[in-house]
Design an enzyme around this catalytic site. Structure first.
Site, mmCIF file in Angstrom:
data_model
loop_
_atom_site.group_PDB
_atom_site.id
_atom_site.type_symbol
_atom_site.label_atom_id
_atom_site.label_comp_id
_atom_site.label_asym_id
_atom_site.label_seq_id
_atom_site.Cartn_x
_atom_site.Cartn_y
_atom_site.Cartn_z
ATOM 1 N N ALA A 1 -8.155 2.135 7.227
ATOM 2 C CA ALA A 1 -8.368 3.367 6.466
ATOM 3 C C ALA A 1 -9.364 3.180 5.328
ATOM 4 O O ALA A 1 -10.058 4.121 4.935
ATOM 5 C CB ALA A 1 -7.040 3.881 5.920
ATOM 6 N N HIS B 1 5.350 -7.157 -3.713
ATOM 7 C CA HIS B 1 5.698 -8.000 -2.573
ATOM 8 C C HIS B 1 6.564 -7.217 -1.588
ATOM 9 O O HIS B 1 7.561 -7.731 -1.077
ATOM 10 C CB HIS B 1 6.437 -9.261 -3.030
ATOM 11 C CG HIS B 1 5.604 -10.186 -3.847
ATOM 12 N ND1 HIS B 1 6.149 -11.256 -4.535
ATOM 13 C CD2 HIS B 1 4.277 -10.222 -4.105
ATOM 14 C CE1 HIS B 1 5.178 -11.893 -5.180
ATOM 15 N NE2 HIS B 1 4.041 -11.281 -4.927
#
Length: 582
Positions: free
Chosen positions: A46, A516
Site C-alpha cells: 500500500a 510490537h
C-alpha cells in the site's frame, strides 16, 4: 465473467505466489521465493517504494524519530486503545490513540527504532509447547543466523553472510549521559554484557541495531537490492491497496487491488500470503469471511471458515518511562545520529517469571526537536508479558475502514505488579548519586496526547520547541517552573516512589505499547480452536492462503519483534520451497 471465476481474463495478472504487504516479512518472502525462477511472484504494498540509491533520508536516518512519526510512511487513520485493563471494572471508556504502523516498502523495519534482538531461547521452546511444532530454539537459531551479518561478533550464535547487518555503537562514541547510565547500572549491581544476542543473561549492553555506518538497513534495503528487483519473475506493485481476498469455495484464488490510478484490478495466484502485520492481516481475513462466525454474521459477512482465534489474543509489550533534563555537556555530541545506544535486561524475581522478564532502553535524546535533545528517557517494559486479551475486530466490512484495536495492556495483574517494582528500581538509579551533574529534574513521562501533538513533524513545533529549549537551558528555577507548567503531568516522581496507589494510577494512565503488535493469528495445532494457522503459516479451513508476519507468533517474544518476524519469514520461505520441490 463472474468475479470469483478462476479463469484468467485479459486484464488479470496470474502468479504462482502473491504477497499482500511489502513490509518486514513481505520483503524477505519476495527475495527468497523469487530465487526459484519457476515461481512468478507478485508483491502488493500500500505504501511507497524505497528503491536502491533513492531511499528517503528519514528512513536511512539512524535517529528513527523522523521516520516513525512521519505521516508519509504511516496508516494515519489507524487508532488503538492501549489502556491498562484487568482489575479496574469501573474504568472509563477506552481511549483511542494513534497507533503508528508502517505503510511503506520495508514496513516496520523502515521506520522502527532499529533494535535488533531475538528474544530468549525459552520463547521459542514455548512456541513449540503451544502447538507450533518445528519452532523450538534449536530449529529457529539457524534462521536468525541466516538473516544477519553481525559485524561485531561471530561464532555459533551469529551469522556473517545475511542481508541484515547487525552492529553496535561503541562506548567511545556514547555521550556522557549514556556512559553515566552504564556506570549507574554497574553501581546498582548489574553486570556488563558485551553481546546482547549472545547468551540470554541479565545485564546492560550496547544495543544491537539493524544499522551499518550510522544508516538503517530495512528488509527492503537488505533483501530487495537492484539484482533481486531485476529478476524477471518478481513484480513489486507499490501505492496499491488490496481491497479484498477472492475466495472460491474454500480456496483463496487471488485478490482485488486498487492501484494509484484508482482502478480496481484482479490478481490471481496459486497461493496468497498475507504479510500485512498483526493488525491488518486479521482484518483481511475477517473481511473475507474467515474468523469468529457470530461476529462475521453480525456484520453481514458470509462465513467461509469459522476460526474464533482470528483477531484474538493480540499482544504488545507494555511500557512506561522515566525522563530527565540532561546537562548540556552530557548530551549527544553529533558524532552519531543514534539516540539510543544502551540497553538493560533484568529479572523481576517475582513468581514464576523467567530470567530477563523485564527490560529497559536508555535514550539520550527523546524526540527530533530541540526540547527532545535536552530530555533523556529510560523506557521500561515488561519483556515477558502474560497479558494476552487484546483484540482486532472489524467496525464494518468496508476495506477503507481501519479495524478496531484494543491491546488491553497488563490485563494480567502479574504484569502490573512487575512494572511497579521495575519502575521504582529504575527511577532510583536515575536519581542516584552517579547521575548527579548529568541529569536533573527527573519526572514520570507519558506518551500523552499533548506529547504526541508536540512530536508531530511541523514547522510550528520546530519553532515553539526551539524557543522553549533556550528557556530550559536558562536558570534552574525557571526550568522547574516551565517543567511544572508545560511538561510534567500528574504526580511528581517523589510521590510515585513513596505512594503505591499513586504509582499504580500513573502506570494505568501512562502505559503504552512499544509497537510490537503480534499474536493475532497464532500458529498452533489444528485441534486448537483458537489457532488460526498451521506451523507453516497455512490458514486452517482455507486452501491457497497463508499468513506470514508477527500475527502468527504463538506468544510474543521477550524482546523486540523485528528480527523474530524476519526469522519467521525466512523459515516459512524454506518450508514453501521445500513443499513445492516435493
Amino acid at each position: 465473467m463472474a468475479p470469483h471465476d478462476m479463469t484468467p481474463g485479459p486484464e488479470d495478472t496470474v502468479h504462482e505466489i502473491l504477497i499482500v504487504g511489502g513490509g518486514t516479512a513481505g520483503c524477505v518472502l519476495a527475495n527468497r521465493l523469487s530465487a526459484d525462477p519457476k515461481l512468478k511472484v507478485l508483491v502488493i504494498e500500500a505504501g511507497e517504494d524505497t528503491p536502491p540509491g533513492r531511499v528517503q533520508p528519514p528512513i536511512l536516518d539512524s535517529f528513527a524519530g523522523l521516520a516513525y512519526l512521519n505521516s508519509r510512511f504511516l496508516w494515519n487513520d489507524l487508532k488503538a486503545s492501549t489502556d491498562v485493563g484487568g482489575s479496574a471494572p469501573s474504568a472509563p471508556p477506552a481511549r483511542l490513540r494513534k497507533y503508528e504502523q508502517a505503510r511503506v516498502l520495508g514496513g516496520g523495519s523502515a521506520i522502527n527504532g532499529q533494535l535488533a534482538n531475538r528474544g530468549a531461547p525459552h520463547d521459542y521452546d514455548e512456541w513449540q509447547a503451544l502447538g507450533a511444532s518445528g519452532w523450538s530454539w534449536d530449529t529457529v537459531l539457524p534462521y536468525f543466523r541466516k538473516l544477519e551479518r553481525d559485524v561485531d561478533f561471530d561464532g555459533p550464535l551469529h551469522g556473517q553472510d545475511g542481508p541484515i547487518p547487525i552492529s553496535r555503537i561503541g562506548e567511545d562514541l556514547w555521550p556522557r549521559h549514556a556512559r553515566a547510565m552504564a556506570r549507574a547500572f554497574a553501581q546498582a549491581g548489574f553486570d556488563a554484557v558485551d553481546d546482547q544476542n549472545g547468551d540470554f543473561v541479565d545485564g546492560y549492553f550496547p544495543v544491537a541495531i539493524s544499522n551499518l555506518y550510522d544508516r538503517r538497513v530495512s528488509t527492503a534495503i537488505g533483501y530487495l537490492g537492484y539484482r533481486v528487483r531485476a529478476r524477471p519473475n518478481l513484480t513489486l506493485k507499490t501505492d496499491t491497496h488490496v481491497t479484498r481476498l477472492l475466495i472460491q469455495g474454500r480456496r483463496c484464488i487471488g485478490v482485488m487491488a486498487q492501484g494509484p490510478d484508482g482502478i480496481e484490478r484482479r490478481h490471481l495466484a496459486q497461493e496468497v500470503i498475507l504479510a500485512s502485520g498483526a493488525l491488518h492481516s486479521p482484518a483481511h481475513l475477517l473481511r473475507a469471511g474467515i474468523g469468529p462466525a457470530e461476529d462475521l454474521r453480525r456484520l453481514g459477512i458470509e462465513v467461509v471458515a469459522d476460526r474464533p482465534g482470528v483477531g484474538r489474543r493480540l499482544m504488545d509489550h507494555p511500557s512506561v518511562a522515566v525522563a530527565s533534563f540532561i546537562a548540556p555537556e552530557a548530551r549527544i555530541n553529533g558524532v552519531t545520529r543514534r539516540h539510543l545506544m544502551l540497553g538493560l535486561r533484568f529479572s523481576s524475581g517475582m513468581g514464576d517469571a523467567p530470567q530477563g522478564d523485564m527490560a529497559a532502553s536508555i535514550a539520550s535524546k527523546s524526540a527530533w526537536h530541540d526540547v527532545g535533545s535536552q530530555l533523556a528517557t529510560v523506557n521500561i517494559w515488561v519483556n515477558k508479558t502474560y497479558s494476552e486479551s487484546g483484540s482486532v475486530s472489524l467496525r464494518d466490512a468496508d476495506w477503507r475502514s481501519e479495524p478496531r484495536v484494543d491491546f488491553d495492556l497488563m490485563s494480567d495483574r502479574r504484569d502490573l505488579d512487575r512494572m511497579k517494582a521495575a519502575y521504582r528500581r529504575l527511577a532510583a538509579i536515575v536519581l542516584s548519586d552517579e547521575m548527579q551533574g548529568v541529569v536533573s529534574d527527573t519526572f514520570p513521562a507519558s506518551y500523552s496526547d499533548k506529547v504526541r501533538q508536540v512530536a508531530a513533524l511541523t514547522l510550528r513545533n520546530k519553532v515553539l520547541t526551539g524557543l522553549l529549549a533556550r528557556l530550559l537551558d536558562g536558570p534552574a528555577p525557571l526550568r522547574r517552573l516551565l517543567f511544572r507548567a508545560l511538561i510534567v503531568e500528574g504526580d511528581p516522581i517523589d510521590v510515585l516512589m513513596a505512594d503505591d496507589a499513586a504509582l499504580e494510577r500513573f502506570i494505568r494512565r501512562a502505559a503504552v505499547g512499544v509497537w510490537h503488535a503480534s499474536c493475532s493469528c497464532r500458529m498452533g495445532a489444528e485441534d486448537d480452536p483458537l489457532a488460526v494457522t498451521a506451523p507453516d503459516g497455512r490458514v486452517y479451513g482455507v486452501d491457497g492462503l497463508r499468513v506470514v508476519d508477527a500475527s502468527i507468533f504463538p506468544m510474543i517474544p521477550s524482546g523486540n519483534t523485528n528480527l523474530p518476524t524476519i526469522m519467521v519469514a525466512e523459515r516459512i520461505s524454506d518450508l514453501i520451497l521445500a513443499a513445492r520441490r516435493a
